[in-house]
Each structure stands twice: as C-alpha cells, then as structure tokens.
Design a protein around this motif. Structure first.
Motif, PDB file in Angstrom:
ATOM      1  N   ASN A  17       0.880  -1.312  -0.094  1.00 54.22           N
ATOM      2  CA  ASN A  17       0.180  -0.090  -0.017  1.00 54.22           C
ATOM      3  C   ASN A  17       0.932   1.100   0.012  1.00 54.22           C
ATOM      4  O   ASN A  17       1.977   1.118   0.318  1.00 54.22           O
ATOM      5  N   PRO A  18       0.252   2.235  -0.183  1.00 57.49           N
ATOM      6  CA  PRO A  18       1.070   3.573  -0.348  1.00 57.49           C
ATOM      7  C   PRO A  18       1.823   4.190   0.933  1.00 57.49           C
ATOM      8  O   PRO A  18       2.562   5.017   0.979  1.00 57.49           O
ATOM      9  N   ALA A  19       1.449   3.416   2.201  1.00 60.15           N
ATOM     10  CA  ALA A  19       2.049   3.874   3.266  1.00 60.15           C
ATOM     11  C   ALA A  19       3.764   3.688   3.227  1.00 60.15           C
ATOM     12  O   ALA A  19       4.428   4.461   3.770  1.00 60.15           O
ATOM     13  N   TYR A  52       9.683   5.113  -0.730  1.00 60.75           N
ATOM     14  CA  TYR A  52       9.822   4.553  -2.144  1.00 60.75           C
ATOM     15  C   TYR A  52       8.690   4.820  -2.510  1.00 60.75           C
ATOM     16  O   TYR A  52       7.543   4.460  -1.823  1.00 60.75           O
ATOM     17  N   PHE A  53       8.481   4.912  -3.945  1.00 62.34           N
ATOM     18  CA  PHE A  53       7.075   4.395  -4.529  1.00 62.34           C
ATOM     19  C   PHE A  53       6.504   3.169  -4.520  1.00 62.34           C
ATOM     20  O   PHE A  53       7.580   2.172  -4.613  1.00 62.34           O
ATOM     21  N   VAL A  54       5.475   3.034  -4.698  1.00 65.80           N
ATOM     22  CA  VAL A  54       4.956   1.659  -4.756  1.00 65.80           C
ATOM     23  C   VAL A  54       5.299   0.663  -5.808  1.00 65.80           C
ATOM     24  O   VAL A  54       5.870  -0.483  -5.266  1.00 65.80           O
ATOM     25  N   ASN A  80       7.421  -6.696  -6.408  1.00 64.68           N
ATOM     26  CA  ASN A  80       8.258  -7.571  -7.335  1.00 64.68           C
ATOM     27  C   ASN A  80       9.825  -7.421  -7.159  1.00 64.68           C
ATOM     28  O   ASN A  80      10.436  -8.108  -7.627  1.00 64.68           O
ATOM     29  N   LYS A  81      10.139  -6.889  -5.943  1.00 64.37           N
ATOM     30  CA  LYS A  81      11.365  -6.707  -5.429  1.00 64.37           C
ATOM     31  C   LYS A  81      11.694  -7.406  -4.237  1.00 64.37           C
ATOM     32  O   LYS A  81      10.644  -7.660  -3.433  1.00 64.37           O
ATOM     33  N   PRO A  82      12.917  -7.871  -4.052  1.00 65.78           N
ATOM     34  CA  PRO A  82      13.268  -8.879  -2.783  1.00 65.78           C
ATOM     35  C   PRO A  82      12.975  -7.880  -1.465  1.00 65.78           C
ATOM     36  O   PRO A  82      13.496  -7.094  -1.504  1.00 65.78           O
ATOM     37  N   VAL A  83      12.508  -8.679  -0.553  1.00 65.26           N
ATOM     38  CA  VAL A  83      12.442  -8.119   0.802  1.00 65.26           C
ATOM     39  C   VAL A  83      13.807  -7.619   1.636  1.00 65.26           C
ATOM     40  O   VAL A  83      13.694  -6.424   1.926  1.00 65.26           O
ATOM     41  N   LEU A  84      14.696  -8.580   1.264  1.00 60.19           N
ATOM     42  CA  LEU A  84      15.970  -8.262   1.987  1.00 60.19           C
ATOM     43  C   LEU A  84      16.505  -7.150   1.283  1.00 60.19           C
ATOM     44  O   LEU A  84      17.487  -6.373   1.910  1.00 60.19           O
ATOM     45  N   THR A 117      15.677  -0.010   5.892  1.00 63.03           N
ATOM     46  CA  THR A 117      16.527   1.219   5.314  1.00 63.03           C
ATOM     47  C   THR A 117      15.726   2.060   4.249  1.00 63.03           C
ATOM     48  O   THR A 117      15.277   1.384   3.361  1.00 63.03           O
ATOM     49  N   SER A 118      15.655   3.329   4.439  1.00 62.81           N
ATOM     50  CA  SER A 118      14.912   4.092   3.613  1.00 62.81           C
ATOM     51  C   SER A 118      15.630   4.479   2.236  1.00 62.81           C
ATOM     52  O   SER A 118      16.880   4.334   2.402  1.00 62.81           O
ATOM     53  N   ARG A 119      14.968   5.192   1.408  1.00 59.36           N
ATOM     54  CA  ARG A 119      15.791   5.582   0.112  1.00 59.36           C
ATOM     55  C   ARG A 119      16.782   6.491   0.574  1.00 59.36           C
ATOM     56  O   ARG A 119      17.985   6.245  -0.198  1.00 59.36           O
ATOM     57  N   ARG A 120      16.924   7.327   1.571  1.00 59.63           N
ATOM     58  CA  ARG A 120      17.966   8.269   1.769  1.00 59.63           C
ATOM     59  C   ARG A 120      18.966   7.349   2.710  1.00 59.63           C
ATOM     60  O   ARG A 120      20.215   7.904   3.232  1.00 59.63           O
ATOM     61  N   GLY A 121      18.927   6.022   2.963  1.00 57.52           N
ATOM     62  CA  GLY A 121      19.667   5.431   3.587  1.00 57.52           C
ATOM     63  C   GLY A 121      19.526   5.559   5.242  1.00 57.52           C
ATOM     64  O   GLY A 121      20.463   4.809   5.962  1.00 57.52           O
ATOM     65  N   GLU A 122      18.725   5.982   5.710  1.00 54.16           N
ATOM     66  CA  GLU A 122      18.309   6.246   7.045  1.00 54.16           C
ATOM     67  C   GLU A 122      17.687   5.049   7.784  1.00 54.16           C
ATOM     68  O   GLU A 122      16.883   4.378   7.053  1.00 54.16           O
TER      69      GLU A 122
END
Length: 302
Positions: free
Chosen positions: A197-199, A206-208, A213-217, A249-254
């Motif tokens: 979901n968009p959360a 990250y956008f949905v 289809n990307k690995p969880v890890l 880890t977020s897009r910005r590496g946080e």
C-alpha cells in the motif's frame, strides 16, 4: 414432402382439396410466424420478449381456431355425405385420417418450436448467470439483470445484490488499506513484495512500483536479513511466532525500526504482512538508556 403425400391421398375431390389448401395456407402462416419468433430471439434475445408475446398469441389463434374451423367444416360436409351410403362412409373415414394427420403434424411442429424456444431461452439465461460468475471473479461489470418473475430471474437478481454487497465491502477494504499508516503488503514464498500500500512512500520514501516484485531483503538492513528469513520460516510452518522487530533502510539510507506481523496463506502461497513503524519508540528507548547511563556515570564519578 408430407403435404404432397396427403394431397395425393385426397385425389380429385374438390371439397377436400379446397379444405386442404386452406389448411396448408394456415400451416404455412404458422411456419412464417415461428420464423419471425426465431428471428426476433436471435436479434434481440431477452429484450424482445414483449415483442414476441403477440406473435405467440397469433400463432396459437391460428393453430387452434382457424385450422380447426377449416378442418371441421370439411368434416361436417363429409359426415353428411357419409350418411348417404357405405361408399361415403369410407370417404369420411379417409378424411378423418387426413384431419388427424394434418392436426398431428401441426401440433408436433408447434410443440417442437415452442420447446426449442423455451429450452433456448432457459439455456441462454443460465449462460448469462454463468458468465456473471466469471465476471464477478475477474472484477468486471455484470450483465444487466434478467427481466421477469421466474426462478432464474429471481436468482439472478439475488446474485446482483450479492455482487453489489461484495463490491461495497471491497471498496471499504481498499480504502482502509490505501489510507493506513502502517505498511500492508503481500509477500511471495520466495520473499518478494507482490503488493504493497502507499504507506511505503511515507515510511521508506519509495514509490509503490519501486517496491513491488522486489526482494524483501533489498529493503532490510544487512544484519537483519537472517532474522527476517527465520521469522518467515516459522510463520510458514505454522509455529507460534511473536511480531518481529526488523531494521529497514529508507531511500536516503536512514534506519527505520519496524515491527513485522505476518500470516501465511497455504492456499494462495503468500505471506500477508503488516509493518508498523516503531522508530520513535526505539529512539525514545535509546535516549532513556543514554540518560540512565550518564546519570549512573555521574553518580560513580568522585
């Protein structure tokens, strides 16, 4: 044809031929009406039901009244002749046989036409209902409700009401998932996000479509990779597993501290997971530990 055979049996009797010709014209008229009914059904289906009612009434009028009237008149003439001698009686019996054959043929043709129409009507209506079940399963619009007060129409109307209730429940469920602050997602058996979901846009930035289809890890901190795999294995086996804390880890590496709660569907071979952001709680706990450590240090210091 059958008509030519009957005509040959009549011979040159003018009265019989006249009665037979009229009956044949009426029979051909019945065939014409049946053809019109079939054409209307092919072109308009159930929408032409009202249009076909006068056709059926006209067919029954001709078959039951006009045909009987012509044959009855001929029979009356022959009956009068039969009273004149044995030879006339034979002719009367022959005409009676003729009347029986004609009426039998007309009745059979009308019954067959009516049977085909009714069978075709029922079959087509059932096919519409079967198509509705496929459409409902594929989230496509249903066919218009069947008209009428028969059992099939009533069942179809009930099915439409059920489909409307399911659609309403699905809309509410979708609104709940789409507006939830927690990440609600499905994960394949090989640990790939199949839907989310968009959360995720707020929590991980990250956008949905960047996550699906990307690995969880790919979104989990390296030190927590084996931890999340062990947790999912326990869930899949049906073992008792408490919600697991996972560092993502977020897009910005946080670093984003999360709490995972998952369930496994053996039927769909999919994990359904809720990911709750506990970063603020973890930071508050860490700050509390740091303050406690500072106070203890100051107390021990001379």
């Amino acid at each position: 044809s059958e008509m030519e055979v009957i005509r040959s049996l009549i011979g040159n009797d003018t009265n019989k031929l006249e009665a037979f010709d009229k009956s044949e014209q009426i029979f051909l008229r019945c065939q014409q009406i049946i053809g019109q009914i079939r054409k209307s059904y092919r072109e308009k289906g159930e929408d032409g039901t009202i249009e076909r009612i006068p056709m059926w009434k006209n067919l029954m009028q001709i078959a039951t009244n006009d045909m009987f009237r012509e044959l009855k008149q001929a029979a009356e003439v022959e009956r009068e002749k039969s009273e004149q001698g044995p030879g006339k009686q034979r002719e009367f019996r022959n005409l009676s046989l003729l009347i029986t054959l004609v009426l039998g043929g007309l009745t059979a043709a009308s019954t067959a036409a009516l049977g085909v129409y009714l069978l075709r009507s029922v079959t087509d209506r059932l096919n519409i209902m079967r198509d509705n079940t496929v459409r409902l399963a594929n989230s496509k619009p249903l066919n218009p409700p069947l008209v009428g007060g028969d059992e099939i129409a009533t069942l179809d109307q009930t099915f439409h009401q059920m489909a409307e209730s399911l659609l309403l429940a699905k809309r509410k469920e979708t609104a709940l998932v789409q507006n939830a602050q927690d990440i609600i997602c499905s994960i394949s058996a090989d640990l790939r996000f199949t839907s989310i979901n968009p959360a995720v846009e707020t929590m991980l930035e990250y956008f949905v479509d960047e996550v699906e289809n990307k690995p969880v890890l790919q979104f989990v901190a390296a030190d927590y990779g084996s931890k999340i795999m062990d947790y999912m294995t326990k869930v899949k086996k049906g073992e008792k597993a408490l919600p697991e804390e996972v560092l993502m880890t977020s897009r910005r590496g946080e670093s984003v501290y999360t709490l995972w709660s998952a369930q496994w569907s053996s039927e769909q071979k999919t994990f359904f997971c809720v990911i709750h952001d506990i970063t603020e709680r973890q930071l508050a706990a860490k700050m509390k530990q740091d303050i406690t450590a500072m106070v203890n240090h100051d107390i021990r210091s001379p």
